[in-house]
Write an enzyme that holds these catalytic residues in place. Structure first.
Site, PDB file in Angstrom:
ATOM      1  N   GLU A  27      51.897  23.654  35.157  1.00  0.00           N
ATOM      2  CA  GLU A  27      51.964  25.119  35.126  1.00  0.00           C
ATOM      3  C   GLU A  27      53.273  25.507  34.468  1.00  0.00           C
ATOM      4  O   GLU A  27      54.285  24.814  34.625  1.00  0.00           O
ATOM      5  CB  GLU A  27      51.909  25.689  36.547  1.00  0.00           C
ATOM      6  CG  GLU A  27      52.181  27.201  36.563  1.00  0.00           C
ATOM      7  CD  GLU A  27      51.700  27.908  37.818  1.00  0.00           C
ATOM      8  OE1 GLU A  27      51.617  27.247  38.864  1.00  0.00           O
ATOM      9  OE2 GLU A  27      51.434  29.118  37.737  1.00  0.00           O
ATOM     10  N   CYS A  32      49.212  30.182  39.694  1.00  0.00           N
ATOM     11  CA  CYS A  32      49.215  31.645  39.754  1.00  0.00           C
ATOM     12  C   CYS A  32      49.178  32.281  38.373  1.00  0.00           C
ATOM     13  O   CYS A  32      48.670  33.389  38.232  1.00  0.00           O
ATOM     14  CB  CYS A  32      50.451  32.108  40.508  1.00  0.00           C
ATOM     15  SG  CYS A  32      50.376  31.739  42.260  1.00  0.00           S
ATOM     16  N   ASN A  75      42.104  30.360  41.004  1.00  0.00           N
ATOM     17  CA  ASN A  75      43.138  29.464  41.538  1.00  0.00           C
ATOM     18  C   ASN A  75      43.120  29.570  43.057  1.00  0.00           C
ATOM     19  O   ASN A  75      42.209  29.087  43.699  1.00  0.00           O
ATOM     20  CB  ASN A  75      44.495  29.809  40.924  1.00  0.00           C
ATOM     21  CG  ASN A  75      45.626  28.999  41.513  1.00  0.00           C
ATOM     22  OD1 ASN A  75      45.477  27.795  41.699  1.00  0.00           O
ATOM     23  ND2 ASN A  75      46.733  29.631  41.845  1.00  0.00           N
ATOM     24  N   GLU A  76      44.108  30.219  43.618  1.00  0.00           N
ATOM     25  CA  GLU A  76      44.165  30.338  45.094  1.00  0.00           C
ATOM     26  C   GLU A  76      43.552  31.661  45.514  1.00  0.00           C
ATOM     27  O   GLU A  76      44.248  32.547  45.988  1.00  0.00           O
ATOM     28  CB  GLU A  76      45.619  30.253  45.554  1.00  0.00           C
ATOM     29  CG  GLU A  76      46.209  28.879  45.431  1.00  0.00           C
ATOM     30  CD  GLU A  76      47.662  28.819  45.884  1.00  0.00           C
ATOM     31  OE1 GLU A  76      48.310  29.878  46.005  1.00  0.00           O
ATOM     32  OE2 GLU A  76      48.153  27.700  46.091  1.00  0.00           O
TER      33      GLU A  76
HETATM   34  O1  AHR Z   1      52.749  25.385  42.138  1.00  0.00           O
HETATM   35  C1  AHR Z   1      53.322  26.639  42.270  1.00  0.00           C
HETATM   36  C2  AHR Z   1      52.339  27.686  42.757  1.00  0.00           C
HETATM   37  O2  AHR Z   1      51.919  27.378  44.040  1.00  0.00           O
HETATM   38  C3  AHR Z   1      51.054  27.767  41.993  1.00  0.00           C
HETATM   39  O3  AHR Z   1      51.153  28.585  40.883  1.00  0.00           O
HETATM   40  C4  AHR Z   1      50.112  28.376  42.974  1.00  0.00           C
HETATM   41  O4  AHR Z   1      48.781  27.987  42.759  1.00  0.00           O
HETATM   42  C5  AHR Z   1      50.659  27.966  44.300  1.00  0.00           C
HETATM   43  O5  AHR Z   1      50.822  29.044  45.133  1.00  0.00           O
END
Ligand code: AHR
Length: 645
Positions: free
Chosen positions: A44, A233, A364-365
């Site tokens: 990321e 994120c 994602n989350e």
């Molecule tokens: O890895 C950092 C962040 O942690 C990522 O962007 C997210 O998916 C999680 O909350």
């Protein structure tokens, strides 16, 4: 006297029991298959992982598109930002230099991302797009600067009133960790400049628009099986407008529109207002890198929900079509024939062959009903056109709790192929949860541990955290029928510009530090095996008693048996490892033992001592089908032996 003798005896018996253990590997029954791509990496753009990190561009704000167009730059003389008749329609800003022939000169300096790293005798490919307003020839001086001394110099001549690309190579006479670059217009007159860029000539595979060689080497050495990208994120965006849109990240780099990076302001105590995404490292480069690493690409796309931690913004289910198209088109970009709409874009970028994409993650989350109702139309569209692609849904941001308990049954109902679980927890949590997957439903979706890391109180990448991860991972291996993929997170962090820690690999402008956590991942990824073997002590799985953890597997391709042992206690423990049901003999009566260990749980690798904690190799002899491991405290062992028929 009599009484104290009994106590001493009891102590001796206790320490003998504590010290001596027997683990039995049953080689007679080859167990569940282990996915060859099981252990991988998650990339990321956080901690300046892309721009200023893996992406080897050395100039910050090369296209003058940051909200404040001179961020990264120090202009001198008459330099203005313009956008009329631009060189690149999606990055329309450029600068106009007007040199009036006065002594102070006209030009710009750029400080890169926390300075520019130069290595003595290395060369740097400098380029810009330029036009001379009156068409007449104009001379530029390009200088590499360290401590206000010029350590490299070249000239570039610009002529003609149309935009053209100009390039030169500059050699650094000295090493500098935090250098800068200076451009000086020496001829009187007006010149427009855009996309001012500089890369080390030596990048990974020496590609132009390339990646930092030392950082890719660190990834390559891991032997990752899967490569998840581009977030995290950032795929969601804090607003839908700022989500990661992969279509903006392909095609000529000069015209990939800039996006903000949400990690510039997420943490008020780690505020980086100069953090943007140029997308110079975009989806084509991610696929190419996956290919180079021999890792399965695993892209994540927005499901139409902005980051739920930051916003309630969402796309109505009925309006999701452009988002669904993005997901479906991405599969075509990766796998479609070179004459399909998106396959053609890939082919024109230099890769007519498909990238053999197998996985796609939707969201994602995310959490709640809103996610489920959006996931459904994505699944329908993807399964209709590409039934062979495995779809990954999410269990939310935490490994338990309300969102998790709601989402897992829903993911089963929808029959997603894999569920992405995330856990950033204390080392103690990792040690206590090595049995997490022993009770998972064997008939539901598979698990993708898509983001995880042990977070010690110090948030350092220390031995205690790494050993806890190694212990937990014995449970991943033992349950390889359920857990199909696992990627530690985050991957990269710049020492001078991080937002989140711990992270697997740290770097500055010239150096790389592989953490103890890196070595744990590497030891697993280099010793995946093909099938699980049972390993027990007194008939029980080994998952925490006396701080010991173990798993075992066989590599049917190489006829190797691999035993992983973690001693998370502080004591030395002697373990007799016995191999039952061997069909053959142990080659050379020897076991290759790799060990990651420190007596100091807080120990870390640093820029000054990058090899403080690294795995070491030794051989130990076998006695018939047994061998003895004297397991040091805070240690992770891989014991490997080859079977001869
Ligand atoms: O890895 C950092 C962040 O942690 C990522 O962007 C997210 O998916 C999680 O909350």
């Amino acid at each position: 006297m009599k009484y104290s003798g009994v106590i001493i005896l009891l102590i001796l018996v206790h320490s003998a029991l504590w010290a001596q253990k027997t683990f039995t590997v049953d080689a007679s029954k080859v167990g569940s298959e282990i996915q060859p791509d099981m252990y991988g990496v998650f990339f990321e753009d956080i901690n300046f992982g892309a721009d200023g990190g893996l992406y080897a561009e050395l100039i910050k704000n090369r296209s003058f598109e940051f909200d404040q167009p001179f961020v990264g730059w120090t202009p001198f003389g008459d330099v203005k930002v313009m956008d009329e008749d631009p060189c690149f329609d999606r990055n329309p800003h450029y600068v106009r230099l007007n040199e009036k022939g006065l002594r102070r000169g006209t030009g710009l300096e750029n400080v890169g991302f926390t300075g520019i790293g130069f290595k003595q005798n290395n060369t740097y490919r400098f380029s810009f797009y330029a036009r001379s307003l009156d068409g007449a020839e104009k001379k530029f001086r390009i200088e590499l600067i360290s401590d206000n001394n010029t350590i490299g110099k070249e000239n570039l001549l610009v002529s003609g009133s149309d935009w053209k690309k100009y390039e030169c190579t500059v050699k650094a006479g000295e090493t500098a960790l935090k250098g800068k670059i200076r451009l000086v217009l020496e001829t009187a007159g007006e010149v427009d400049l855009d996309h001012i860029s500089m890369f080390p000539t030596e990048t990974w595979k020496n590609r132009e628009n390339g990646l930092r060689k030392d950082l890719v080497e660190a990834l390559y050495d891991l032997n990752p099986g899967v490569f998840r990208f581009p977030g995290g994120c950032i795929i969601e965006g804090n607003t839908l407008e700022t989500r990661y849109q992969w279509k903006n990240s392909v095609g000529p780099v000069e015209n990939r529109p800039l996006n903000e990076n949400r990690w510039n302001y997420t943490f008020k105590h780690r505020f980086f207002p100069d953090y943007y995404q140029t997308y110079g490292l975009g989806f084509y480069e991610f696929f190419l890198l996956s290919d180079d690493l021999g890792a399965e690409p695993l892209p994540v796309v927005s499901c139409g929900l902005a980051c739920q931690y930051e916003s309630t913004e969402c796309v109505a289910v009925g309006d999701l079509q452009p988002y669904i198209d993005d997901a479906v088109d991405l599969i075509e970009f990766a796998n479609g024939p070179a004459d399909s709409k998106w396959g053609k874009v890939r082919a024109e970028m230099g890769h007519p062959e498909p990238f053999h994409l197998k996985y796609i993650a939707i969201g994602n989350e995310q959490w709640g009903e809103g996610y489920v109702e959006r996931l459904i139309p994505f699944m329908e569209a993807i399964q209709k056109k590409y039934p062979e692609i495995k779809i990954i849904g999410t269990a939310g941001p935490a490994p338990d709790g309300e969102n998790f308990d709601y989402l897992w049954p829903k993911m089963k109902e929808l029959k997603v192929d894999l569920v992405d679980e995330h856990y950033y927890r204390s080392p103690e949590w990792f040690l206590e949860n090595a049995e997490r997957y022993d009770s998972y439903d064997r008939n539901g979706p598979k698990v993708f541990a898509g983001e995880y890391a042990a977070h010690p109180r110090s948030r350092d990448n220390n031995v205690a955290g790494a050993i806890a991860e190694a212990a937990f991972m014995t449970g991943l291996e033992r349950n390889a029928d359920v857990v199909h993929l696992a990627t530690y997170a985050p991957l990269f962090a710049h020492f001078d510009a991080w937002q989140w820690k711990p992270d697997m690999i740290w770097f500055d402008n010239l150096n790389v530090v592989r953490t103890p956590n890196y070595y744990v991942q590497q030891m697993y990824a280099q010793n995946v095996g093909t099938n699980v073997l049972s390993i027990t002590s007194g008939g029980d799985i080994i998952s925490g008693k006396d701080g010991l953890y173990a798993s075992s597997c066989i590599d049917a391709n190489t006829s190797e048996i691999i035993v992983k042992v973690v001693n998370a206690s502080a004591e030395i423990q002697t373990i007799d490892i016995s191999l039952r049901g061997l069909k053959g003999t142990i080659q050379d009566n020897q076991v290759l033992v790799s060990c990651l260990h420190s007596n100091v749980p807080e120990a870390v690798n640093t820029l000054e001592a990058p090899n403080n904690i690294i795995p070491t190799n030794t051989f130990i002899n076998t006695n018939k089908n047994n061998f003895q491991l004297k397991a040091l405290g805070n240690a992770f062992y891989i014991c490997k032996l080859k079977i001869q028929p």
